[in-house]
Design a protein around this motif. Structure first.
Motif, PDB file in Angstrom:
ATOM      1  N   HIS A   1     -12.396  -4.804   4.404  1.00  0.00           N
ATOM      2  CA  HIS A   1     -12.304  -5.837   5.436  1.00  0.00           C
ATOM      3  C   HIS A   1     -11.760  -5.300   6.762  1.00  0.00           C
ATOM      4  O   HIS A   1     -11.665  -6.050   7.731  1.00  0.00           O
ATOM      5  CB  HIS A   1     -11.413  -6.991   4.945  1.00  0.00           C
ATOM      6  CG  HIS A   1     -12.100  -7.923   4.001  1.00  0.00           C
ATOM      7  ND1 HIS A   1     -12.203  -7.669   2.651  1.00  0.00           N
ATOM      8  CD2 HIS A   1     -12.753  -9.104   4.207  1.00  0.00           C
ATOM      9  CE1 HIS A   1     -12.868  -8.646   2.069  1.00  0.00           C
ATOM     10  NE2 HIS A   1     -13.216  -9.531   2.981  1.00  0.00           N
ATOM     11  N   ASN A   2     -11.416  -4.020   6.786  1.00  0.00           N
ATOM     12  CA  ASN A   2     -10.837  -3.441   8.000  1.00  0.00           C
ATOM     13  C   ASN A   2     -11.874  -2.561   8.688  1.00  0.00           C
ATOM     14  O   ASN A   2     -11.838  -1.342   8.619  1.00  0.00           O
ATOM     15  CB  ASN A   2      -9.592  -2.620   7.647  1.00  0.00           C
ATOM     16  CG  ASN A   2      -8.689  -2.418   8.843  1.00  0.00           C
ATOM     17  OD1 ASN A   2      -9.160  -2.370   9.982  1.00  0.00           O
ATOM     18  ND2 ASN A   2      -7.400  -2.277   8.594  1.00  0.00           N
TER      19      ASN A   2
ATOM     20  N   LEU B   1     -13.988   2.573  11.784  1.00  0.00           N
ATOM     21  CA  LEU B   1     -14.501   3.207  12.994  1.00  0.00           C
ATOM     22  C   LEU B   1     -13.539   4.275  13.491  1.00  0.00           C
ATOM     23  O   LEU B   1     -13.946   5.366  13.905  1.00  0.00           O
ATOM     24  CB  LEU B   1     -14.737   2.154  14.081  1.00  0.00           C
ATOM     25  CG  LEU B   1     -15.209   2.672  15.436  1.00  0.00           C
ATOM     26  CD1 LEU B   1     -16.546   3.397  15.304  1.00  0.00           C
ATOM     27  CD2 LEU B   1     -15.318   1.521  16.438  1.00  0.00           C
ATOM     28  N   SER B   2     -12.236   3.975  13.449  1.00  0.00           N
ATOM     29  CA  SER B   2     -11.220   4.937  13.872  1.00  0.00           C
ATOM     30  C   SER B   2     -11.256   6.189  13.000  1.00  0.00           C
ATOM     31  O   SER B   2     -11.158   7.310  13.505  1.00  0.00           O
ATOM     32  CB  SER B   2      -9.835   4.288  13.817  1.00  0.00           C
ATOM     33  OG  SER B   2      -8.817   5.216  14.098  1.00  0.00           O
TER      34      SER B   2
ATOM     35  N   MET C   1      -1.309   8.965   4.961  1.00  0.00           N
ATOM     36  CA  MET C   1      -0.012   8.537   4.464  1.00  0.00           C
ATOM     37  C   MET C   1       0.468   7.295   5.203  1.00  0.00           C
ATOM     38  O   MET C   1       1.129   6.421   4.628  1.00  0.00           O
ATOM     39  CB  MET C   1       1.019   9.652   4.607  1.00  0.00           C
ATOM     40  CG  MET C   1       2.374   9.312   4.006  1.00  0.00           C
ATOM     41  SD  MET C   1       3.667  10.484   4.443  1.00  0.00           S
ATOM     42  CE  MET C   1       3.911  10.047   6.159  1.00  0.00           C
ATOM     43  N   SER C   2       0.124   7.195   6.487  1.00  0.00           N
ATOM     44  CA  SER C   2       0.541   6.026   7.263  1.00  0.00           C
ATOM     45  C   SER C   2      -0.104   4.755   6.725  1.00  0.00           C
ATOM     46  O   SER C   2       0.476   3.668   6.825  1.00  0.00           O
ATOM     47  CB  SER C   2       0.184   6.214   8.743  1.00  0.00           C
ATOM     48  OG  SER C   2      -1.224   6.185   8.937  1.00  0.00           O
ATOM     49  N   GLN C   3      -1.313   4.896   6.133  1.00  0.00           N
ATOM     50  CA  GLN C   3      -1.959   3.723   5.544  1.00  0.00           C
ATOM     51  C   GLN C   3      -1.202   3.259   4.302  1.00  0.00           C
ATOM     52  O   GLN C   3      -1.052   2.050   4.066  1.00  0.00           O
ATOM     53  CB  GLN C   3      -3.418   4.052   5.193  1.00  0.00           C
ATOM     54  CG  GLN C   3      -4.265   4.504   6.366  1.00  0.00           C
ATOM     55  CD  GLN C   3      -4.289   3.497   7.498  1.00  0.00           C
ATOM     56  OE1 GLN C   3      -4.212   2.288   7.278  1.00  0.00           O
ATOM     57  NE2 GLN C   3      -4.384   3.997   8.720  1.00  0.00           N
TER      58      GLN C   3
ATOM     59  N   ILE D   1      -7.051   7.186  -0.476  1.00  0.00           N
ATOM     60  CA  ILE D   1      -8.046   8.095  -1.064  1.00  0.00           C
ATOM     61  C   ILE D   1      -9.435   7.804  -0.503  1.00  0.00           C
ATOM     62  O   ILE D   1     -10.176   8.730  -0.127  1.00  0.00           O
ATOM     63  CB  ILE D   1      -8.057   7.978  -2.605  1.00  0.00           C
ATOM     64  CG1 ILE D   1      -6.828   8.667  -3.193  1.00  0.00           C
ATOM     65  CG2 ILE D   1      -9.323   8.609  -3.191  1.00  0.00           C
ATOM     66  CD1 ILE D   1      -6.712   8.514  -4.700  1.00  0.00           C
ATOM     67  N   ILE D   2      -9.796   6.530  -0.411  1.00  0.00           N
ATOM     68  CA  ILE D   2     -11.109   6.177   0.140  1.00  0.00           C
ATOM     69  C   ILE D   2     -11.220   6.661   1.577  1.00  0.00           C
ATOM     70  O   ILE D   2     -12.232   7.240   1.984  1.00  0.00           O
ATOM     71  CB  ILE D   2     -11.335   4.650   0.079  1.00  0.00           C
ATOM     72  CG1 ILE D   2     -11.359   4.170  -1.365  1.00  0.00           C
ATOM     73  CG2 ILE D   2     -12.655   4.285   0.766  1.00  0.00           C
ATOM     74  CD1 ILE D   2     -11.407   2.660  -1.481  1.00  0.00           C
ATOM     75  N   GLY D   3     -10.158   6.425   2.343  1.00  0.00           N
ATOM     76  CA  GLY D   3     -10.165   6.871   3.738  1.00  0.00           C
ATOM     77  C   GLY D   3     -10.283   8.379   3.855  1.00  0.00           C
ATOM     78  O   GLY D   3     -11.027   8.897   4.691  1.00  0.00           O
TER      79      GLY D   3
END
Length: 266
Positions: free
Chosen positions: A29-30, A35-36, A85-87, A123-125
């Motif tokens: 949903h983000n 995009l970032s 890690m920030s996520q 992990i997905i990111g």
């Protein structure tokens, strides 16, 4: 319910799926974040590394002579690992601030289940960014060996568990997103550059750089990644990266088990 007893209630492995499913939905949903994440490989590797590679000659690494862009590409992979890690910090901070962490623990989600489930978001990111970078590196000559590089992603994901667990632990000590941003900017951004990500570590490096690299866990994780990506396969480097991650998971589980829980928003 007795607060001393609820921590021993467990839903088993089902709880990992519950937490992971919630993180998957949050990720999907983000769209702005997606995009970032897509732009980061284009900026860091497409602009910075490729520009530097025009002025930096081949790199001597563990008996190999490789183009700088191939050496730096593996370093860029670890940039994504630390930024993800920030996520983990963000997602865990949301849980703590709105009492969701307490609700999850009260309903039978054990700390290590929580750590495993919460790791899905970063992990997905990380995998998404890594694949974008590998495609970009492949078309620009920045990939030493595609098969080996894909295999090295296993080390990258294992090492990510160290950073996501650390991020979740830190989230127990912060109360706002501003504090999270300060921690990432003042502490963990320098960590990414103190490790030999874009430079070659040697005995001729400045003393302060050598000291920072030696105490930096990212240095050893990066070495484990490169030992696979460049076909060296030093088992000691890989084992050390795994041990570092396991120790962090144990510490994180210990802290989560004993942290005070609150159902109220802060």
């Amino acid at each position: 319910m007795n607060p001393r007893k609820f921590r021993y209630i467990s839903l088993g492995f089902k709880s990992i799926l519950i937490v992971a499913n919630n993180e998957w939905r949050a990720f999907m949903h983000n769209k702005g974040l997606l995009l970032s994440m897509f732009m980061q490989p284009l900026i860091i590797y497409g602009l910075l590394v490729l520009a530097l590679s025009e002025n930096i000659g081949p790199v001597h690494y563990e008996g190999l002579i490789i183009p700088y862009r191939q050496y730096a590409l593996t370093g860029v992979l670890t940039f994504f690992m630390t930024t993800q890690m920030s996520q983990a910090m963000y997602r865990a901070t949301v849980d703590k601030s709105y009492g969701l962490l307490a609700i999850k623990f009260i309903n039978g989600i054990q700390p290590w289940h929580y750590l495993a489930g919460m790791s899905l978001f970063p992990i997905i990111g990380l995998v998404f960014q890594s694949l974008v970078l590998i495609v970009l590196g492949f078309v620009t000559g920045g990939v030493f060996n595609v098969g080996l590089l894909l295999l090295s992603l296993l080390v990258l994901i294992i090492s990510l568990e160290f950073w996501s667990s650390l991020g979740i632990v830190l989230s127990t000590r912060i109360s706002s997103y501003e504090q999270r941003d300060v921690i990432m900017t003042l502490i963990f951004s320098p960590i990414s550059y103190a490790a030999p990500t874009l430079y070659v570590f040697s005995d001729h490096s400045p003393l302060i750089i050598r000291l920072l690299a030696i105490i930096n866990p990212l240095t050893y994780q990066l070495k484990a990644l490169r030992t696979i990506a460049f076909g060296i396969f030093d088992g000691l480097d890989i084992i050390l990266a795994i041990i570092i991650t396991l120790l962090m998971i144990i510490v994180a589980q210990f802290i989560l088990k004993r942290m005070p829980l609150s159902l109220s928003e802060r």
